[in-house]
Design a protein around this motif. Structure first.
Motif, PDB file in Angstrom:
ATOM      1  N   HIS A  79       0.837  -1.204   0.000  1.00 29.69           N
ATOM      2  CA  HIS A  79       0.000   0.000   0.000  1.00 29.69           C
ATOM      3  C   HIS A  79       0.866   1.246   0.000  1.00 29.69           C
ATOM      4  CE1 HIS A  79       0.494  -0.535   4.458  1.00 29.69           C
ATOM      5  NE2 HIS A  79       0.705   0.768   4.371  1.00 29.69           N
ATOM      6  N   LEU A  80       0.211   2.371  -0.306  1.00 32.49           N
ATOM      7  CA  LEU A  80       0.810   3.691  -0.163  1.00 32.49           C
ATOM      8  C   LEU A  80       0.055   4.381   0.961  1.00 32.49           C
ATOM      9  CD1 LEU A  80       0.929   4.836  -3.904  1.00 32.49           C
ATOM     10  CD2 LEU A  80       2.769   3.806  -2.570  1.00 32.49           C
ATOM     11  N   ALA A  81       0.758   5.094   1.807  1.00 35.86           N
ATOM     12  CA  ALA A  81       0.109   5.815   2.900  1.00 35.86           C
ATOM     13  C   ALA A  81       0.285   7.315   2.679  1.00 35.86           C
ATOM     14  CB  ALA A  81       0.713   5.403   4.243  1.00 35.86           C
ATOM     15  N   PHE A  82      -0.824   8.038   2.792  1.00 33.60           N
ATOM     16  CA  PHE A  82      -0.829   9.479   2.640  1.00 33.60           C
ATOM     17  C   PHE A  82      -1.229  10.104   3.966  1.00 33.60           C
ATOM     18  CE2 PHE A  82      -1.360   8.009  -1.665  1.00 33.60           C
ATOM     19  CZ  PHE A  82      -0.635   8.924  -2.427  1.00 33.60           C
ATOM     20  N   SER A  83      -0.358  10.944   4.530  1.00 31.18           N
ATOM     21  CA  SER A  83      -0.716  11.701   5.720  1.00 31.18           C
ATOM     22  C   SER A  83      -1.559  12.882   5.262  1.00 31.18           C
ATOM     23  CB  SER A  83       0.540  12.187   6.435  1.00 31.18           C
ATOM     24  OG  SER A  83       0.183  13.001   7.522  1.00 31.18           O
ATOM     25  N   VAL A  84      -2.769  12.968   5.780  1.00 35.93           N
ATOM     26  CA  VAL A  84      -3.680  14.034   5.352  1.00 35.93           C
ATOM     27  C   VAL A  84      -3.859  15.109   6.419  1.00 35.93           C
ATOM     28  CG1 VAL A  84      -4.864  12.545   3.695  1.00 35.93           C
ATOM     29  CG2 VAL A  84      -5.738  12.709   6.023  1.00 35.93           C
ATOM     30  N   GLY A  85      -3.120  15.012   7.501  1.00 30.38           N
ATOM     31  CA  GLY A  85      -3.091  16.092   8.483  1.00 30.38           C
ATOM     32  C   GLY A  85      -3.655  15.765   9.840  1.00 30.38           C
ATOM     33  N   ASN A  86      -4.940  15.405   9.899  1.00 31.69           N
ATOM     34  CA  ASN A  86      -5.556  15.155  11.197  1.00 31.69           C
ATOM     35  C   ASN A  86      -6.728  14.188  11.021  1.00 31.69           C
ATOM     36  OD1 ASN A  86      -7.952  16.729  10.496  1.00 31.69           O
ATOM     37  ND2 ASN A  86      -6.661  18.539  10.806  1.00 31.69           N
ATOM     38  N   GLU A  87      -7.315  13.792  12.145  1.00 33.71           N
ATOM     39  CA  GLU A  87      -8.401  12.804  12.109  1.00 33.71           C
ATOM     40  C   GLU A  87      -9.602  13.308  11.324  1.00 33.71           C
ATOM     41  OE1 GLU A  87      -9.330  11.267  16.002  1.00 33.71           O
ATOM     42  OE2 GLU A  87      -7.226  10.756  16.399  1.00 33.71           O
ATOM     43  N   GLN A  88      -9.945  14.579  11.468  1.00 36.52           N
ATOM     44  CA  GLN A  88     -11.076  15.137  10.724  1.00 36.52           C
ATOM     45  C   GLN A  88     -10.828  15.055   9.221  1.00 36.52           C
ATOM     46  OE1 GLN A  88     -14.145  16.186  11.820  1.00 36.52           O
ATOM     47  NE2 GLN A  88     -14.601  16.234   9.643  1.00 36.52           N
ATOM     48  N   ALA A  89      -9.588  15.298   8.789  1.00 33.45           N
ATOM     49  CA  ALA A  89      -9.252  15.214   7.365  1.00 33.45           C
ATOM     50  C   ALA A  89      -9.372  13.776   6.865  1.00 33.45           C
ATOM     51  CB  ALA A  89      -7.855  15.765   7.114  1.00 33.45           C
ATOM     52  N   VAL A  90      -8.970  12.799   7.699  1.00 35.45           N
ATOM     53  CA  VAL A  90      -9.145  11.389   7.331  1.00 35.45           C
ATOM     54  C   VAL A  90     -10.623  11.101   7.125  1.00 35.45           C
ATOM     55  CG1 VAL A  90      -8.952   8.989   8.135  1.00 35.45           C
ATOM     56  CG2 VAL A  90      -7.034  10.563   8.455  1.00 35.45           C
ATOM     57  N   ASP A  91     -11.448  11.510   8.076  1.00 36.41           N
ATOM     58  CA  ASP A  91     -12.897  11.273   7.989  1.00 36.41           C
ATOM     59  C   ASP A  91     -13.501  11.968   6.768  1.00 36.41           C
ATOM     60  OD1 ASP A  91     -12.733   9.820  10.344  1.00 36.41           O
ATOM     61  OD2 ASP A  91     -13.525  11.430  11.601  1.00 36.41           O
ATOM     62  N   THR A  92     -13.150  13.222   6.554  1.00 33.98           N
ATOM     63  CA  THR A  92     -13.712  14.010   5.462  1.00 33.98           C
ATOM     64  C   THR A  92     -13.346  13.424   4.105  1.00 33.98           C
ATOM     65  OG1 THR A  92     -13.698  16.018   6.808  1.00 33.98           O
ATOM     66  CG2 THR A  92     -13.792  16.308   4.412  1.00 33.98           C
ATOM     67  N   LEU A  93     -12.057  13.121   3.900  1.00 37.56           N
ATOM     68  CA  LEU A  93     -11.634  12.572   2.614  1.00 37.56           C
ATOM     69  C   LEU A  93     -12.223  11.183   2.395  1.00 37.56           C
ATOM     70  CD1 LEU A  93     -10.139  12.825  -0.027  1.00 37.56           C
ATOM     71  CD2 LEU A  93      -8.023  12.153   1.167  1.00 37.56           C
ATOM     72  N   THR A  94     -12.292  10.383   3.449  1.00 36.37           N
ATOM     73  CA  THR A  94     -12.893   9.050   3.326  1.00 36.37           C
ATOM     74  C   THR A  94     -14.335   9.169   2.868  1.00 36.37           C
ATOM     75  OG1 THR A  94     -11.433   8.167   5.055  1.00 36.37           O
ATOM     76  CG2 THR A  94     -13.425   6.894   4.544  1.00 36.37           C
ATOM     77  N   GLU A  95     -15.084  10.078   3.466  1.00 33.92           N
ATOM     78  CA  GLU A  95     -16.497  10.249   3.098  1.00 33.92           C
ATOM     79  C   GLU A  95     -16.651  10.821   1.695  1.00 33.92           C
ATOM     80  OE1 GLU A  95     -18.975   8.773   4.581  1.00 33.92           O
ATOM     81  OE2 GLU A  95     -17.418   8.030   5.921  1.00 33.92           O
ATOM     82  N   GLN A  96     -15.762  11.716   1.298  1.00 34.64           N
ATOM     83  CA  GLN A  96     -15.807  12.257  -0.060  1.00 34.64           C
ATOM     84  C   GLN A  96     -15.549  11.150  -1.083  1.00 34.64           C
ATOM     85  OE1 GLN A  96     -12.851  15.250  -0.957  1.00 34.64           O
ATOM     86  NE2 GLN A  96     -13.664  15.597  -3.010  1.00 34.64           N
ATOM     87  N   LEU A  97     -14.553  10.325  -0.804  1.00 35.07           N
ATOM     88  CA  LEU A  97     -14.239   9.206  -1.698  1.00 35.07           C
ATOM     89  C   LEU A  97     -15.405   8.223  -1.763  1.00 35.07           C
ATOM     90  CD1 LEU A  97     -10.539   8.790  -0.607  1.00 35.07           C
ATOM     91  CD2 LEU A  97     -11.288   9.366  -2.929  1.00 35.07           C
ATOM     92  N   ARG A  98     -15.993   7.915  -0.607  1.00 34.68           N
ATOM     93  CA  ARG A  98     -17.141   7.002  -0.572  1.00 34.68           C
ATOM     94  C   ARG A  98     -18.288   7.565  -1.431  1.00 34.68           C
ATOM     95  NH1 ARG A  98     -17.940   3.708   3.681  1.00 34.68           N
ATOM     96  NH2 ARG A  98     -17.061   5.229   5.132  1.00 34.68           N
ATOM     97  N   ALA A  99     -18.589   8.846  -1.253  1.00 37.87           N
ATOM     98  CA  ALA A  99     -19.682   9.487  -1.996  1.00 37.87           C
ATOM     99  C   ALA A  99     -19.426   9.457  -3.501  1.00 37.87           C
ATOM    100  CB  ALA A  99     -19.870  10.922  -1.517  1.00 37.87           C
ATOM    101  N   ASP A 100     -18.160   9.450  -3.893  1.00 34.69           N
ATOM    102  CA  ASP A 100     -17.797   9.423  -5.307  1.00 34.69           C
ATOM    103  C   ASP A 100     -17.626   8.005  -5.844  1.00 34.69           C
ATOM    104  OD1 ASP A 100     -17.937  12.168  -5.302  1.00 34.69           O
ATOM    105  OD2 ASP A 100     -15.770  12.487  -5.247  1.00 34.69           O
ATOM    106  N   GLY A 101     -17.989   7.000  -5.036  1.00 36.36           N
ATOM    107  CA  GLY A 101     -17.977   5.620  -5.499  1.00 36.36           C
ATOM    108  C   GLY A 101     -16.676   4.868  -5.323  1.00 36.36           C
TER     109      GLY A 101
END
Length: 132
Positions: A79-101
């Motif tokens: 895998h590749l790991a991307f540090s996105v800054g903080n827990e809220q950013a992990v949650d936000t990006l995860t949900e954005q990706l989920r919403a986009d399929g």
């Protein structure tokens, strides 16, 4: 010596789709496309906003599929790991990706090492950890 990872490379089936994915969700900037028509090879180097290693995405006729997929894993890079800054950013990006399929294979969680992460698949099934 000063050692650091300069770049990682992955073979892809659809170079433009993968470039767009990493630009859209990870803020990557692609260099000019390199093409070697004699070899049937093309690639982009993707740079990320805060620097660090680049990601080279490469396409060439005749490259066999990997046995790795989003859930079954084999010896080698996994895998590749991307540090996105903080827990809220992990949650936000995860949900954005989920919403986009995008496929989510690991819901946001705290790991045994105290990290906060989720795991998603890029368009070609490569595992990406989103970490805080």
């Amino acid at each position: 010596y000063h050692m650091q990872i300069e770049h990682l490379a992955i073979w892809v089936r659809d170079l433009e789709r993968m470039r767009l994915f990493y630009e859209t969700y990870f803020g990557a900037a692609a260099n000019d496309k390199y093409v070697n028509s004699r070899k049937g090879f093309s690639s982009y180097f993707l740079s990320f906003p805060d620097g660090g290693p680049r990601l080279e995405i490469m396409q060439m006729t005749g490259v066999a599929d990997s046995r790795n997929n989003g859930t079954d894993q084999f010896i080698g890079l996994t895998h590749l790991a991307f540090s996105v800054g903080n827990e809220q950013a992990v949650d936000t990006l995860t949900e954005q990706l989920r919403a986009d399929g995008v496929t989510i294979v690991g819901e946001p969680r705290r790991t045994c090492g105290g990290h906060y992460e989720s795991v998603v698949l890029d368009p070609e099934g490569n595992q990406l950890e989103l970490t805080a």
